[in-house]
Design a protein around this motif. Structure first.
Motif, PDB file in Angstrom:
ATOM      1  N   THR A 273       0.836  -1.205   0.000  1.00 25.12           N
ATOM      2  CA  THR A 273       0.000   0.000   0.000  1.00 25.12           C
ATOM      3  C   THR A 273       0.867   1.249   0.000  1.00 25.12           C
ATOM      4  N   SER A 274       1.979   1.205   0.716  1.00 25.11           N
ATOM      5  CA  SER A 274       2.873   2.357   0.774  1.00 25.11           C
ATOM      6  C   SER A 274       3.554   2.567  -0.569  1.00 25.11           C
ATOM      7  N   GLN A 275       4.019   3.790  -0.806  1.00 24.53           N
ATOM      8  CA  GLN A 275       4.624   4.148  -2.073  1.00 24.53           C
ATOM      9  C   GLN A 275       6.136   4.342  -1.976  1.00 24.53           C
ATOM     10  N   ASP A 276       6.748   3.780  -0.932  1.00 25.86           N
ATOM     11  CA  ASP A 276       8.188   4.000  -0.761  1.00 25.86           C
ATOM     12  C   ASP A 276       8.940   2.685  -0.553  1.00 25.86           C
ATOM     13  N   GLN A 294      11.850  -1.730   2.718  1.00 25.27           N
ATOM     14  CA  GLN A 294      11.599  -0.395   3.265  1.00 25.27           C
ATOM     15  C   GLN A 294      12.496  -0.182   4.472  1.00 25.27           C
ATOM     16  N   THR A 296      13.283   1.158   7.967  1.00 23.85           N
ATOM     17  CA  THR A 296      12.367   1.373   9.087  1.00 23.85           C
ATOM     18  C   THR A 296      13.143   1.720  10.351  1.00 23.85           C
ATOM     19  N   ILE A 306       2.573  -1.642   8.179  1.00 24.83           N
ATOM     20  CA  ILE A 306       2.645  -1.723   6.720  1.00 24.83           C
ATOM     21  C   ILE A 306       1.478  -2.580   6.231  1.00 24.83           C
TER      22      ILE A 306
END
Length: 545
Positions: A273-276, A294, A296, A306
Motif C-alpha cells: 500500500t505504501s509508495q516508498d 523499506q 524502518t 505496513i
C-alpha cells in the motif's frame, strides 16, 4: 538491384513482419537496474549482519540489491504446524512458523488437460526452500529468528465471506511482529496488515522486506511463454526473463507499485500500500525471488505498520483489478497491447454466447475481416489492374532496358494512363498488419485460452486433438491445411509478370507452414480462418471481373 532481388527482399521483410517482429520489439525490459552497485556476496551480507550493533543509527538508503543467502533463506518446517485456507478459487497451506506459504492450489486450473489432472500448485518443494511470503529484517529471516504463535484455525470460505489468521513473533532484540492475513472468498489476493513493535528500551532501525518466490510458472518454457521477474513503476511494466541477468540480480532505483514472478498466464506478486518500497529480484537455485524493502526506524514503545497484498493467481482482468495499485498493469500483451486488450474482450464476449473459444476465434476473425473488407477489396482490385498492364510493362522494360530514367518515365505515364497505383495493392494490407500482430499477441497471452478446447477429439473417435488452444496441434493438421490455403491464395492472386518471381513467391507458404508447426493451435485457427475468408473474397472478385 534487379527485380528478382527485390522479390527476395520483399519475401524477407514479409517473414520479418509475420514472425520476427517480436524479436525486434521485445517487451519492455528492466529499466531501473543497478547491478554493479547493488550486488553483494553472501560473505559480505554475513559481515554486515555480524557488524550490526543493538542500537544502530537511523537507516540510510542502501545499495545492496542481493537477496538473502541460501543459509538464511532455507525454511525448516520442523516443529511447526500447518493451517489450511479453502476458498472457491484456491486452497492455501501456511506454516505457523512465520506465516510461510507452503502450498497454493488453483482450483480452476489443472496441470494438464487430463480429466484426473491435479490442480496447479504455485508453490513447489523447491520454492518452499526460499520461503514465499516470508519476512526479512535486515535481510535475516524472521521465520527462523523469532518465536512464533498463531491465532486462528483452518478456514473454509464461500460466497462473500472473509476470514483472518494472525501470526505473532518475537525477535531477540525486542521486536514484536504481528502478521494479520485476511482472505476473501472471491479473490486470489491475500491481504496483510503487518505491525512491527519495538518492545525494548532502545531505538531500533533496519530494513524490512516482504518476499515472494516461485520455481517457475511454465512447465515447458518456449519463446512464446517464459517465466520472468516483473515490477511496475512510473506507469510502466518492466520485465526481465534473461536467466544470466537474473542470476546476477536486478533492482530498482525508485519505489515500485508492485513486483512479482510473471508468465503469460499466472502472476505471484507483492503489492504494497505504501509508495516508498524498493524492488529487488534474483534467480537463485532455479527459483525466481523478489523482495520489496523499506528502511524502518522505531522508537522504544512505538510501532510501524505496513499494509500489503499478495496476489497468487491467473492474469484475469477482473481479479487483478480487485487488488489495485496498478496490478492490472501486469495484463500486458506486448508491443501492440493497446490493440490486443480490446480484442481479448471481444473474444470473451463471443465466448459467453458460444461456449467454445475455438468458435469465438473464428467469429472474431470474421469481424476483423468484415472491418477490413473494403481495404482488402481495394487491394485485390489494384493487383488485378497491375496484372492487366503487365505485358505493357514488360515491353517498356525491354525497350528501355539501357535507359533506366526513360523507362521509369514511361512506366509512370503508363500508370497514369490506366489509373493504376503500384502501391495500391500493398498499402491496404499494411494497414491491417498492426491488428494482425495485436491479435497474435492477444492469443499468445490470454489465460482464457489455456487448456481451452476447440475440437477435443477427432470426430467419431477417442483420439485427443485440439483440446488445448494454447498448445500446438499434436498432429500438425491445422498448420498443414493453413499452408495449403496459403498456396491456393497465391494461385488466385495476380502473379508477377516474371515467372521466376512467381515461383519465388510460391515458396512463402512452405516457410510459414514450417514456422506454424509449433504455434499455439489458437493462432493457427485464426490464420487458417483468415486465409479461407481471403480466398473467398478473391474468388468473388475474380468471378465478378
Amino acid at each position: 538491384m534487379n527485380d528478382n532481388w527485390r522479390i527476395f527482399v520483399a519475401l524477407g521483410l514479409t517473414m520479418l513482419v509475420l514472425v520476427g517482429w517480436n524479436l525486434l520489439f521485445p517487451p519492455q525490459q528492466i529499466q531501473e537496474q543497478s547491478r554493479n552497485q547493488t550486488q553483494s556476496s553472501p560473505q559480505q551480507a554475513e559481515q554486515k549482519a555480524d557488524s550490526r550493533s543493538p542500537t544502530p543509527e537511523k537507516p540510510q538508503p542502501e545499495a545492496d540489491g542481493a537477496l538473502s543467502s541460501d543459509a538464511q533463506a532455507v525454511f525448516s518446517a520442523g516443529g511447526s504446524k500447518t493451517l489450511q485456507v479453502d476458498t472457491p478459487l484456491y486452497t492455501a497451506v501456511f506454516s505457523s512458523q512465520g506465516g510461510i506459504l507452503k502450498h497454493f492450489y488453483l482450483k480452476n486450473y489443472k496441470e494438464t488437460i487430463e480429466p484426473d489432472s491435479p490442480p496447479i500448485d504455485l508453490v513447489s518443494k523447491k520454492t518452499l526452500a526460499k520461503a514465499p511470503m516470508g519476512l526479512l529484517w535486515n535481510r535475516s529471516p524472521v521465520w527462523q529468528n523469532a518465536e512464533w504463535s498463531v491465532q486462528g484455525q483452518d478456514v473454509q470460505l464461500s460466497g462473500g465471506e472473509s476470514a483472518q489468521l494472525v501470526f505473532r513473533g518475537e525477535i531477540h532484540n525486542g521486536l514484536e511482529i504481528v502478521r494479520t492475513f485476511t482472505f476473501q472468498a472471491d479473490s486470489y489476493a491475500v491481504d496483510e496488515d503487518l505491525k512491527v513493535r519495538n518492545a525494548g528500551d532502545s531505538y531500533v532501525s533496519g530494513v524490512l522486506s516482504l518476499t515472494m518466490a516461485s520455481s517457475g510458472l511454465v512447465a515447458n518454457e518456449s519463446r512464446y511463454n517464459t517465466t520472468s521477474i516483473a515490477h511496475y513503476a512510473n506507469q510502466h511494466l518492466n520485465k526481465e526473463d534473461d536467466k544470466d541477468d537474473l542470476g546476477l540480480g536486478i533492482a530498482s532505483d525508485n519505489p515500485v507499485n508492485w513486483a512479482g514472478v510473471d508468465s503469460n498466464y499466472f502472476l505471484l506478486s507483492v503489492v504494497p500500500t505504501s509508495q516508498d518500497m524498493f524492488f529487488k529480484g534474483k534467480l537463485e537455485d532455479s527459483v525466481y525471488r523478489v523482495a520489496l524493502e523499506q528502511n524502518t526506524g522505531i522508537e522504544p514503545g512505538q510501532s510501524e505498520q505496513i499494509a500489503a497484498s499478495y496476489y497468487l493467481g491467473p492474469k484475469e482482468q477482473k481479479h487483478l483489478a480487485q487488488v489495485g495499485n496498478n496490478l492490472i498493469g501486469a495484463l500486458h500483451y506486448g508491443w501492440l497491447n493497446i490493440i490486443a486488450r480490446p480484442l481479448v474482450q471481444v473474444l470473451k464476449f463471443f465466448y459467453t454466447y458460444v461456449g467454445n473459444y475455438g468458435v469465438a476465434i473464428i467469429l472474431l476473425t470474421f469481424v476483423i475481416k468484415l472491418i477490413f473488407w473494403p481495404l482488402s477489396h481495394k487491394s485485390y482490385k489494384s493487383m488485378e489492374k497491375m496484372k492487366k498492364i503487365q505485358p505493357m510493362m514488360k515491353e517498356l522494360k525491354e525497350k528501355y532496358k539501357d535507359d533506366r530514367q526513360k523507362m521509369n518515365q514511361e512506366l509512370m505515364q503508363l500508370y497514369k494512363t490506366y489509373k493504376v497505383n503500384p502501391a495500391g495493392g500493398c498499402l491496404p494490407m499494411l494497414l491491417q498488419i498492426p491488428v494482425f500482430i495485436g491479435l497474435y499477441e492477444a492469443l499468445l497471452g490470454a489465460v482464457e485460452l489455456r487448456h481451452a478446447s476447440f475440437i477435443s477429439h477427432f470426430p467419431f473417435t477417442d483420439i485427443v486433438w485440439l483440446a488445448d488452444l494454447s498448445s500446438k496441434d499434436p498432429f500438425y493438421i491445422t498448420p498443414v491445411v493453413m499452408g495449403l490455403s496459403m498456396f491456393l491464395q497465391q494461385k488466385l492472386s495476380p502473379t508477377a509478370g516474371d515467372p521466376t518471381q512467381a515461383k519465388i513467391m510460391m515458396i512463402m507458404p512452405i516457410f510459414l507452414t514450417f514456422i506454424f508447426l509449433n504455434f499455439p493451435a489458437g493462432l493457427v485457427v485464426y490464420f487458417l480462418t483468415n486465409n479461407l475468408l481471403s480466398i473467398f473474397q478473391q474468388w468473388r472478385l475474380m468471378r465478378k471481373a
